[in-house]
Scaffold this active site. Structure first.
Site, mmCIF file in Angstrom:
data_model
loop_
_atom_site.group_PDB
_atom_site.id
_atom_site.type_symbol
_atom_site.label_atom_id
_atom_site.label_comp_id
_atom_site.label_asym_id
_atom_site.label_seq_id
_atom_site.Cartn_x
_atom_site.Cartn_y
_atom_site.Cartn_z
ATOM 1 C CD GLN A 127 -2.734 1.046 2.588
ATOM 2 O OE1 GLN A 127 -2.434 0.306 3.517
ATOM 3 N NE2 GLN A 127 -3.831 1.749 2.594
ATOM 4 C CE1 TYR A 129 -3.935 4.160 -0.548
ATOM 5 C CE2 TYR A 129 -5.043 4.599 1.522
ATOM 6 C CZ TYR A 129 -5.092 4.184 0.212
ATOM 7 O OH TYR A 129 -6.294 3.795 -0.330
ATOM 8 C CB SER A 130 2.370 6.689 5.012
ATOM 9 O OG SER A 130 1.232 6.384 5.770
ATOM 10 C CB SER A 168 3.179 -3.287 5.624
ATOM 11 O OG SER A 168 2.946 -2.417 6.716
ATOM 12 C CD GLU A 251 -6.445 -0.316 6.843
ATOM 13 O OE1 GLU A 251 -5.307 -0.649 7.171
ATOM 14 O OE2 GLU A 251 -6.734 0.836 6.461
ATOM 15 C CB SER A 374 -0.841 9.730 15.214
ATOM 16 O OG SER A 374 -1.391 11.005 14.945
#
Length: 398
Positions: A127, A129-130, A168, A251, A374
């Site tokens: 993924q 995204y971040s 990941s 998710e 977070s």
């Protein structure tokens, strides 16, 4: 629970008992967050064994290769899978996130190209995204993509430049789904697109991030002129925010119950350790263990309620996903602390062959309140978008 559901539970339990044997018996309890490196190739073999017998993508519609199981039966499958101590799956991102997204938003060509390979565990996904400057704030992504024609006789391709982080299992993935800014000058959630990008190409570099546990399941991914086909954008160009948010909804779907069942197994191990070390006799420890058990039941009941509301088409109340993230992250972090406490002084010393499960649980759960949004960001969303409180200052002018 209907008679059909009970029959399905018996079928799932019997199949797992029969097949988690022989070469697969040694995989029981292996893998999962913080331990994704453990027996990865062997666990992929187990996933392919599941696929051969029709036990992957069980919630997908039958026309897309799934079983079309009801919500209740999907829950049963996760419960029985955890009860059997079956190994953590290696294909979560493809099966639980991208697959449903392609079913909802993908073209027929994209579905035909990717869904069978996800179901068969032939291709693994990660993924994108971040980013270093866009962690919990997904709308701040700066990775860019543009359509480029190399000649008048070939189809244009998307050329991707930028960086993703905390990706990941990128080092084992064949493909990555990427949120990239495809409209120059656009801001926030405008002008983003959801692209499918092959990992095995010169323009993609993966750099593992060594974690405090000593493992490297997270990675940085750098795109320098990476390419993907023009038609490998999911949804319309510029509509990536909507697709990305829908994926996050998947998710937080039924797979969260599988996560909680993993938590239940971890709690059981902590209780067993407390009994073995004698710390279970401490009333304060017993009280904390009881609180952890109650908290787990509350999380499960809340997850089932949200899933039931979604199934009825009501939609969960705004902010419930954010509350759920806050609750499970805090619960899991405290479980890691409790896992160390019940070990006593022995928990401070690593074994010759590496960390114990309790030590790995403690160290990895330090990140639970950070990744996936977070705690600070979750509370800000709840405060501003749910409670209607004044917006947090976004900076001052000079």
């Amino acid at each position: 629970m209907t008679q059909t559901d009970e029959e399905f539970r018996a079928e799932a339990r019997a199949w797992l008992e029969e097949h988690l044997s022989g070469e697969f018996a040694a995989l029981k309890g292996l893998g999962g967050p913080g331990s994704e490196h453990v027996a990865h190739a062997e666990r992929r073999g187990w996933d392919r064994h599941l696929a051969e017998h029709g036990w992957t993508c069980v919630g997908w519609p039958e026309e897309h290769g799934g079983r079309g199981l009801s919500l209740a039966q999907q829950v049963i499958w996760h419960e029985e899978y955890a009860r059997a101590e079956a190994p953590a799956r290696v294909n979560h991102l493809g099966e639980e996130l991208l697959g449903p997204t392609l079913i909802a938003f993908g073209t027929s060509e994209q579905q035909e190209r990717f869904l069978p390979r996800i179901r068969a565990v032939d291709e693994l996904w990660c993924q994108g995204y971040s980013e270093p400057g866009a962690g919990s704030d997904l709308a701040a992504v700066s990775t860019k993509a543009r359509l480029v024609s190399t000649s008048s006789t070939t189809e244009p391709e998307w050329v991707v430049d930028g960086q993703k982080v905390w990706t990941s299992m990128a080092h084992d993935a064949d493909w990555i789904f990427v949120i990239a800014r495809t409209e120059p000058g656009s801001r926030l959630h405008q002008g983003l697109s959801f692209l499918l990008v092959p990992m095995d190409q010169p323009g993609v570099e993966v750099r593992p991030i060594r974690q405090i546990t000593g493992t490297s399941e997270f990675n940085e991914v750098f795109f320098t002129g990476a390419r993907t086909a023009k038609d490998l954008v999911v949804g319309e160009p510029g509509d990536g925010w909507r697709v990305a948010m829908a994926l996050l909804g998947f998710e937080r779907g039924v797979s969260t119950l599988g996560q909680q069942l993993g938590f239940r197994r971890e709690l059981g191990q902590v209780v067993a350790t407390a009994r073995r070390t004698g710390t279970y006799d401490d009333p304060v420890v017993r009280d904390r263990l009881a609180q952890a058990a109650v908290g787990l039941e509350v999380m499960r009941s809340n997850a089932l309620r949200i899933l039931s509301e979604n199934l009825r088409g009501e939609g969960a109340a705004r902010g419930q996903d954010n509350v759920a993230k806050l609750v499970w992250a805090d619960w899991h972090k405290h479980l890691g602390e409790l896992a160390m406490e019940v070990q006593g002084s022995a928990g401070l010393v690593a074994e010759e062959d590496g960390l114990t499960e309790s030590q790995r649980l403690f160290l990895f759960t330090r990140a639970d309140t950070i990744y996936g949004g977070s705690d600070e960001v979750q509370r800000t969303i709840i405060a501003e978008r749910v409670l209607g409180l004044p917006r947090e200052p976004r900076g001052t002018s000079t």
